[in-house]
Scaffold this active site. Structure first.
Site, PDB file in Angstrom:
ATOM      1  N   ARG A  54      53.371  -6.370  57.034  1.00 50.03           N
ATOM      2  CA  ARG A  54      53.831  -5.075  56.537  1.00 50.03           C
ATOM      3  C   ARG A  54      55.330  -5.076  56.279  1.00 50.03           C
ATOM      4  O   ARG A  54      55.846  -4.278  55.489  1.00 50.03           O
ATOM      5  CB  ARG A  54      53.473  -3.947  57.519  1.00 50.03           C
ATOM      6  N   TYR A 108      59.274   4.129  30.955  1.00 49.81           N
ATOM      7  CA  TYR A 108      57.858   4.119  31.313  1.00 49.81           C
ATOM      8  C   TYR A 108      57.503   5.479  31.896  1.00 49.81           C
ATOM      9  O   TYR A 108      58.293   6.096  32.625  1.00 49.81           O
ATOM     10  CB  TYR A 108      57.625   3.003  32.334  1.00 49.81           C
ATOM     11  N   LYS A 205      52.039  -7.682  35.421  1.00 51.33           N
ATOM     12  CA  LYS A 205      51.997  -8.051  34.008  1.00 51.33           C
ATOM     13  C   LYS A 205      52.198  -9.557  33.831  1.00 51.33           C
ATOM     14  O   LYS A 205      51.374 -10.339  34.263  1.00 51.33           O
ATOM     15  CB  LYS A 205      53.041  -7.234  33.247  1.00 51.33           C
TER      16      LYS A 205
END
Length: 395
Positions: A54, A108, A205
Site C-alpha cells: 500500500r 482531459y 495507455k
C-alpha cells in the site's frame, strides 16, 4: 519511491533492461513478480521503513517506477493505481488550502472537473489560460500560485502549448511546472528537457501498451516525489504489484510500438486530409497543424492519436464509428487495437457544452487512436466508415 542514478542510456535500452539488475548464474532474465502485500520486518532494529505494498514500495512497484524515471530523465518515480490518481496525488502534494493553480484551458475531462469542481471544495482555486493567449500565463499568476499545469499534447484537440516560456515564468516565481505527457510518452518527448519539473501520465495507455491494465505514474525531483508518495500512502491509490509487473512488460516494447503508431498515424492523417467527407484533420505531424513547428522542434515523433471533424456533424460521426470493422468504438488509446471515440460521450462526458466548444470538441469530432494493425487494412476500414458517414450525414 524509486530513484534514478548513473549515466544516461538510450530509451530502447532503458525500456528493456532495469538498471542495476543482478546478473548471476541462474537468476531470471525477467524480473519476477513479487505478489506480496507485506514483508518481514518493522521492528526497532529493522529497515528504515516497512515494506508494504500500500506504500508503493513493493520491489515490483519500485522497479517499474525506477524504469519510467530513467526514461523521463527524472530523479525519482512513483506508480499509482490510475492516471487520475497520478494527477490528483501530485496536485494534493503541491497545494494546500488557500493556494492557486494556473492551468491550460484544454484538458482531459476528468482533470478539468478536478480543477474546476473538486479543488475549490478543498480551498484551492484554479485559473485557466487559453492556448492561443500565451501572455495569459503571466496575467493569471498570483502570489499564492503553486502549480502551473499543461498537457503535451492536449486531449483530445492535440494542441501543443510551448512549455519553455511557461517553465521560465514558473521557475522565476518558485512555481512547479507539471505536465501530462500521456499522449507523447517519454519516447516522443522528454518533457524535462524543455523545463517541465514533474511529469504525470496514464500508464494505462502507451506505457502499458496492451489494454490490460490501469495505472498511473509520476516522475520528477526526489523532493517532490517524496510528497507525492506521502499522499499515496494517505489516500491509498497504490498500484497492485501484478499490474506493476504487467506495466514493466509493456515498457519493454514501448519504443517499437510508438514508432509504428507514429508512422501509421501520419499516413492515415495525410490520407484523411484529402477526403471530401472530412472537414478538418487534427494531427501535429501535418504542416497545416497550428503547432506543427513546435512538434517538429521538440518531439521525436508526432504520436499515434489523430482526430477528425466529419462533415455532417453528429449523425455522420455516429455512422462512421458504427460502420468500422477493424477499428473498435471504445475509449482509451495506446494499445495494439485501433480505437475510435467521440470525446463528448467518453473522455469529456460531463464537461459543459461551452467548454467543449471552447476546446473545439464539436459535433462530428472523432478521435482515432491508432494501434498496430496493417496501415492498408486500417485505411480500407476508415474508408468504409467515411462512406457510411456520407450516407447518414448527407455530405
Amino acid at each position: 519511491m524509486a530513484k534514478r542514478g548513473g549515466s544516461a542510456r538510450n530509451a530502447r535500452t532503458a525500456a528493456i533492461h532495469p538498471k542495476g539488475a543482478e546478473r548471476v548464474e541462474g537468476s531470471p532474465v525477467v524480473a519476477p513478480l513479487v505478489q506480496s502485500a507485506t514483508f518481514y520486518g518493522g521492528g526497532r532494529e529493522g529497515l528504515r521503513e516497512p515494506l508494504y505494498s500500500r506504500y508503493g514500495n513493493n520491489p515490483t512497484q519500485r522497479a517499474v517506477a525506477d524504469k519510467v524515471a530513467e526514461l523521463e530523465g527524472m530523479e525519482a518515480g512513483v506508480v499509482l493505481g490510475s492516471g487520475m490518481a497520478a494527477v490528483a496525488m501530485t496536485v494534493l502534494a503541491l497545494t494546500r488550502k488557500g493556494d492557486h493553480i494556473v492551468s491550460s484551458a484544454s484538458l482531459y475531462g476528468a482533470t478539468e472537473l478536478l480543477f474546476r469542481e473538486e479543488l475549490p471544495r478543498r480551498g484551492v482555486e484554479a485559473s485557466f489560460v487559453e492556448l492561443d493567449r500565451p501572455r495569459g500565463w503571466e496575467e493569471a499568476l498570483r502570489a499564492n500560485t503553486r502549480i502551473m499545469y499543461l498537457e503535451l499534447p492536449t486531449n483530445p484537440g492535440l494542441r501543443i502549448p510551448d512549455p519553455r516560456p511557461v517553465a521560465e515564468l514558473a521557475h522565476a516565481n518558485g512555481i512547479v511546472l507539471v505536465a501530462d505527457t500521456t499522449f507523447a510518452t517519454p519516447f516522443n518527448l522528454r518533457a524535462r528537457d524543455h523545463g517541465v519539473d514533474v511529469v504525470v501520465q496514464s500508464a494505462t495507455k502507451y506505457l502499458g501498451g496492451h489494454s490490460d491494465l490501469v495505472a498511473g505514474v509520476v516522475t520528477g525531483p526526489e523532493v517532490v516525489l517524496a510528497r507525492v508518495e506521502a499522499m499515496l500512502r494517505l489516500y491509498g491509490p497504490a498500484l497492485d504489484p501484478h499490474a506493476a509487473w504487467l506495466l514493466d512488460r509493456g515498457l519493454r516494447t514501448l519504443p517499437l510500438r510508438v514508432q509504428t503508431q507514429n508512422r501509421t498515424a501520419r499516413v492515415l492523417a495525410q490520407w484523411l486530409e484529402g477526403r471530401a467527407e472530412v472537414e478538418r484533420v487534427l494531427y501535429p505531424g501535418l504542416p497545416g497543424h497550428p503547432d506543427h513547428h513546435l512538434a517538429r522542434e521538440m518531439f521525436r515523433g508526432h504520436g499515434g492519436v489523430l482526430a477528425v471533424v466529419l462533415r455532417g456533424g453528429a449523425p455522420a460521426a455516429d455512422a462512421f464509428c458504427s460502420a468500422l470493422e477493424v477499428a473498435a468504438p471504445a475509449p482509451s488509446f495506446g494499445g495494439p487495437e485501433t480505437l475510435v471515440s467521440q470525446p463528448r460521450f467518453t473522455s469529456h462526458r460531463g464537461v459543459s457544452q461551452g467548454e467543449l466548444d471552447a476546446q473545439g470538441i464539436v459535433e462530428g469530432f472523432v478521435r482515432i487512436a491508432v494501434g498496430l494493425e496493417d496501415p492498408d487494412d486500417l485505411q480500407r476500414d476508415l474508408e468504409g466508415g467515411l462512406a457510411a458517414a456520407t450516407l447518414r450525414g448527407s455530405v
